[in-house]
Design a protein around this motif. Structure first.
Motif, PDB file in Angstrom:
ATOM      1  N   ILE A   1       0.848  -1.191   0.000  1.00 23.63           N
ATOM      2  CA  ILE A   1       0.000   0.000   0.000  1.00 23.63           C
ATOM      3  C   ILE A   1       0.884   1.241   0.000  1.00 23.63           C
ATOM      4  N   ILE A   2       0.709   2.091  -1.000  1.00 24.42           N
ATOM      5  CA  ILE A   2       1.498   3.315  -1.130  1.00 24.42           C
ATOM      6  C   ILE A   2       0.557   4.513  -1.016  1.00 24.42           C
ATOM      7  N   ASN A   3       0.817   5.380  -0.065  1.00 22.48           N
ATOM      8  CA  ASN A   3       0.012   6.580   0.120  1.00 22.48           C
ATOM      9  C   ASN A   3       0.720   7.785  -0.515  1.00 22.48           C
ATOM     10  N   LYS A   4      -0.014   8.551  -1.292  1.00 22.40           N
ATOM     11  CA  LYS A   4       0.544   9.730  -1.958  1.00 22.40           C
ATOM     12  C   LYS A   4      -0.381  10.924  -1.750  1.00 22.40           C
ATOM     13  N   ASP A   5       0.206  12.064  -1.602  1.00 18.65           N
ATOM     14  CA  ASP A   5      -0.596  13.278  -1.486  1.00 18.65           C
ATOM     15  C   ASP A   5      -1.287  13.584  -2.813  1.00 18.65           C
ATOM     16  N   VAL A   6      -2.440  14.242  -2.716  1.00 20.72           N
ATOM     17  CA  VAL A   6      -3.131  14.685  -3.924  1.00 20.72           C
ATOM     18  C   VAL A   6      -2.309  15.824  -4.543  1.00 20.72           C
ATOM     19  N   SER A   7      -2.049  15.685  -5.839  1.00 22.96           N
ATOM     20  CA  SER A   7      -1.213  16.693  -6.511  1.00 22.96           C
ATOM     21  C   SER A   7      -1.911  18.056  -6.516  1.00 22.96           C
ATOM     22  N   LYS A   8      -1.120  19.108  -6.260  1.00 23.42           N
ATOM     23  CA  LYS A   8      -1.686  20.460  -6.297  1.00 23.42           C
ATOM     24  C   LYS A   8      -1.602  21.082  -7.689  1.00 23.42           C
ATOM     25  N   TYR A   9      -1.009  20.306  -8.643  1.00 32.46           N
ATOM     26  CA  TYR A   9      -0.897  20.820 -10.007  1.00 32.46           C
ATOM     27  C   TYR A   9      -1.990  20.200 -10.876  1.00 32.46           C
ATOM     28  N   PRO A  10      -2.576  20.962 -11.759  1.00 28.12           N
ATOM     29  CA  PRO A  10      -3.751  20.491 -12.518  1.00 28.12           C
ATOM     30  C   PRO A  10      -3.377  19.434 -13.557  1.00 28.12           C
ATOM     31  N   SER A  11      -4.376  18.600 -13.872  1.00 26.03           N
ATOM     32  CA  SER A  11      -4.220  17.632 -14.958  1.00 26.03           C
ATOM     33  C   SER A  11      -4.742  18.250 -16.256  1.00 26.03           C
ATOM     34  N   VAL A  12      -4.330  17.674 -17.363  1.00 24.61           N
ATOM     35  CA  VAL A  12      -4.706  18.189 -18.686  1.00 24.61           C
ATOM     36  C   VAL A  12      -5.229  17.033 -19.521  1.00 24.61           C
ATOM     37  N   ARG A  13      -6.294  17.272 -20.245  1.00 21.61           N
ATOM     38  CA  ARG A  13      -6.868  16.230 -21.109  1.00 21.61           C
ATOM     39  C   ARG A  13      -6.707  16.631 -22.572  1.00 21.61           C
ATOM     40  N   ARG A  14      -6.332  15.640 -23.386  1.00 23.34           N
ATOM     41  CA  ARG A  14      -6.277  15.814 -24.822  1.00 23.34           C
ATOM     42  C   ARG A  14      -7.014  14.646 -25.474  1.00 23.34           C
ATOM     43  N   ASP A  15      -7.743  14.934 -26.555  1.00 22.44           N
ATOM     44  CA  ASP A  15      -8.524  13.911 -27.256  1.00 22.44           C
ATOM     45  C   ASP A  15      -7.941  13.664 -28.633  1.00 22.44           C
ATOM     46  N   LEU A  16      -7.990  12.419 -29.061  1.00 23.19           N
ATOM     47  CA  LEU A  16      -7.558  12.045 -30.402  1.00 23.19           C
ATOM     48  C   LEU A  16      -8.605  11.148 -31.036  1.00 23.19           C
ATOM     49  N   SER A  17      -8.900  11.394 -32.315  1.00 24.56           N
ATOM     50  CA  SER A  17      -9.765  10.523 -33.089  1.00 24.56           C
ATOM     51  C   SER A  17      -8.908   9.854 -34.142  1.00 24.56           C
TER      52      SER A  17
END
Length: 765
Positions: free
Chosen positions: A665-681
């Motif tokens: 079991i590995i505990n990690k803090d929630v990242s304070k930096y935002p995630s980014v989404r990109r879509d591909l077709s």
């Protein structure tokens, strides 16, 4: 307790009516319009199709609102209706329409002196019976009869029981003597018998048939029914022989040579063991002692003379013979647990009196009672101190003594410290002080023992993960998501075995439907699906924790499994939601939820090629399959009589627990930096799967790529042949800094390039 009615519905709502008039129906040649007085304020008009209905008859009428239970077909309710234009306010009944007989030639016509309005159940003298079902542990052979239960009730209520009256038994003649010889007194410690001549074998009276039917015994004829009645009444099995078929007028209780052929009542020829105790005549065996009768010496319609046996057989001998031949009967059930050796003559006389009453005839010999070494009571010494110590409460010594004597246990000697007891032979499980303590506690009442406010406990080490706790976690999650837990029988049909060479066969199966141990959880679960769907419960979400059983290289192997099963609709019908059938993806969501809840991440998946599934997927690590899931085959559904699609998952529960045990079991803090989404077709070949594309993406970017999902799939004539369209979303995140557009574009360009090179994907812009 269950109320048992003599006929279905108990004839509720049926009354005696008087046909006041009967005329031809104006619109139907085969119908009559009658007026019937049923003793109510108004005369009823009833349309009747019976050819024998006539004015002036007394008949049975089902009034409006009555539910009628016919011999064949479903029950139906009588309503006021119009039949070919004429009002009908009831039904004039034939005997098969109300379960009183089989005739459908016409309506029942009653004697003219029957009072109008009499309830049908009163006229036919139908009385409800009451069935009490008790759960017996294997050691309670003494309670496997009405007498045994009465003994316990008498002890609890401190009253006495009334034994059946056998004072009327008398010997009418000595015209039919049959000599009895017991060669093995250890296997047959007591053998009692008597003969009865001049009997008439016929159907038993209704009262006797009803008593047997209530407890699940099929009536056969008056002689056999009486032996069954006394068996369940007094707890001692009896057997009746056709006396005229006893060759040499001799009965010999002995063993026969190994391999002797013997045809039992069911018509099957069995090879006897030299250890089987047999009831023989001067020339041949007639009955397997305490287990099953023979075909050639049984009671037939032509029987006029009877040899009646009432014996006590050694429990070990009967148990071994019963198991050896795979025969489980009411007689062997009691003998192999220990019958009452002191009941043989009482049961014999009780049965003889009933036979002479119901079948005629007379007692034609003296009672033969061979009992060379009477079974003695068990001598047991008990101390009040030990009884109270084991029970955990202080019960007054007088109360203990009162309970013991109420249980028919004799007090041979008494001191201030305890008692010397003589336990009757019918209490085969009471031989030690702790057994006496259990008897006292049973009558005193477990609920009368106070639970202590202080409990002493010690800490103990348990292996991780805790198997039960892990199972409860998964079970709770499934239950919270609408699944119901089922427990199916581990015994199933041999026809269900996918690998017959691995099947664990039952040596003495209860039936052909329960002759092997299950090799998979699916087929018994499909039977549960069929059971529910046949009762209009079509939407199924089941899970079961169970074991499968295999014979591999001469060794028996048990494998823990978890089964999920879906069928019907994915949700209940409602005004604000559409109902759609469950699909493979509903099942996959549940499978993924379990895998995720247990923290299992490092596994691969691929399409199933398994004859147990019509189609599906499997998750695996190395060469070990964690779970296989998909659609049940049409062949399996047909075997279980399931006509709707079924999706199921088969987890290797032992492997899951092993993986959970090794997980860190590995505990990690929630990242304070935002995630980014990109879509591909993109366009890909039809054989390329989403999992292939996902694997390529994660190999390309191992650090910043967090998730890949498919949100659209298109296959159709607008695309080139052999192609399909995927729309994927890619989630990127750096846990140490905010990603820049330049970084994101570089990563996506690299992913697109590798998808094109490895999977020949054409990215659509």
């Amino acid at each position: 307790m269950e109320t048992v009615q003599a006929v279905a519905g108990g004839l509720e709502g049926l009354v005696v009516g008087h046909v006041l008039s009967c005329i031809q129906h104006p619109n139907a040649d085969r119908l009559r319009v009658t007026t019937v007085d049923v003793g109510g304020p108004e005369v009823l008009q009833v349309v009747c199709g019976a050819p024998n209905v006539a004015e002036g008859q007394k008949v049975v009428v089902a009034t409006v609102g009555t539910t009628v239970y016919p011999n064949e077909g479903e029950p139906f309710k009588i309503n006021k209706s119009k039949i070919r234009g004429e009002v009908s306010e009831g039904m004039i009944c034939a005997e098969d329409e109300i379960g009183l007989g089989v005739s459908h030639d016409g309506i029942m016509v009653l004697p003219a002196d029957v009072e109008i309005g009499t309830q049908a159940k009163v006229y036919f003298k139908l009385e409800d019976d009451y069935l009490f079902e008790i759960g017996l542990t294997p050691n309670r052979a003494d309670a496997a009869s009405h007498l045994g239960v009465a003994r316990d009730l008498a002890a609890y209520f401190r009253t006495s029981i009334q034994m059946p009256d056998i004072s009327g038994f008398k010997i009418d003649s000595e015209e039919l003597p049959i000599s009895v010889q017991v060669e093995d007194a250890s296997a047959a410690p007591r053998y009692s018998s008597v003969t009865i001549s001049g009997v008439t074998v016929k159907t038993s009276p209704d009262w006797l048939q009803d008593k047997l039917k209530v407890i699940g015994i099929r009536p056969i004829n008056n002689i056999v029914d009486i032996t069954n009645y006394v068996l369940h009444d007094l707890g001692l099995p009896l057997h009746a022989f056709d006396a005229d078929k006893i060759k040499g007028r001799q009965v010999i209780v002995k063993q026969c040579p190994e391999g002797t052929p013997f045809i039992t009542l069911d018509g099957i020829e069995r090879k006897l063991s030299a250890e089987d105790l047999m009831i023989c005549n001067a020339e041949e065996p007639m009955c397997i002692a305490g287990v099953f009768g023979g075909k050639s010496s049984g009671i037939a319609e032509s029987t006029t003379n009877i040899f009646l046996e009432s014996a006590y057989f050694n429990p070990v001998s009967v148990r071994k013979t019963s198991k050896r031949h795979g025969l489980k009967t009411d007689a062997s059930f009691r003998f192999e647990r220990g019958a009452d050796p002191n009941m043989t003559v009482i049961a014999l006389k009780r049965a003889a009196l009933l036979i002479t009453e119901l079948a005629g005839g007379q007692v034609a010999s003296s009672v033969s009672d061979i009992y060379p070494a009477p079974v003695q009571p068990f001598d047991v010494e008990v101390s009040y101190r030990n009884i109270n110590r084991l029970i955990g409460a202080e019960i007054p010594s007088e109360e203990i003594k009162s309970i013991i004597t109420a249980l028919d246990i004799e007090v041979a000697a008494e001191t201030t410290e305890g008692l010397t007891l003589k336990v009757p032979a019918f209490k085969v499980d009471v031989t030690r002080e702790c057994d006496i303590t259990e008897e006292v506690l049973r009558i005193y009442g477990y609920n009368n023992i106070e639970i202590p406010s202080k409990i002493n406990a010690s800490l103990s080490y348990g292996a991780k993960p805790d198997r039960e706790q892990t199972q409860h976690v998964v079970a709770d999650m499934l239950t919270a998501n609408g699944f119901l837990e089922i427990w199916c029988n581990s015994l199933t049909k041999g026809a269900y075995s996918k690998s017959p060479e691995e099947a664990v066969q039952i040596i003495n199966p209860l039936s052909s439907d329960l002759n092997v141990m299950r090799q998979e959880l699916l087929m018994p679960a499909l039977e549960s699906v069929a059971y529910n769907q046949n009762r209009k419960t079509a939407d199924i979400k089941f899970y079961e924790f169970g074991k499968t059983y295999h014979l591999i290289e001469g060794k028996y192997v048990e494998r823990p499994r978890l089964l999920l099963l879906l069928s019907g609709s994915d949700q209940s019908e409602g005004w604000n939601q559409k109902v759609s059938p469950v699909s493979f993806y509903n099942l996959k969501a549940s499978v993924d939820a379990i895998i995720g809840r247990l923290g299992i991440t490092n596994y691969q998946s691929e399409e199933l090629k398994d004859e147990r599934f019509a189609f599906g997927l499997k998750y695996f690590r190395g060469d070990k399959v964690i779970v296989s899931f998909g659609a049940a085959t049409a062949a399996d559904r047909k075997k279980a009589d399931v006509d709707k699609d079924v999706y199921y998952a088969d987890f290797d529960w032992a492997l899951l627990l092993d993986i959970v045990r090794k997980n860190k079991i590995i505990n990690k803090d929630v990242s304070k930096y935002p995630s980014v989404r990109r879509d591909l077709s993109m366009l890909v070949d039809t054989h390329v799967t989403f999992d292939d594309l996902k694997t390529i993406a994660f190999k390309t970017e191992k650090k910043l790529l967090k998730d890949v999902q498919v949100f659209d799939v298109y296959v159709g004539d607008k695309l080139p042949e052999g192609k399909k369209s995927y729309a994927l979303s890619f989630t990127l995140q750096d846990e140490e800094q905010t990603l820049t557009d330049k970084q994101i574009d570089a990563i996506m360009q690299k992913i697109m390039s590798n998808l094109a090179q490895t999977a020949k994907a054409e990215v659509r812009k």
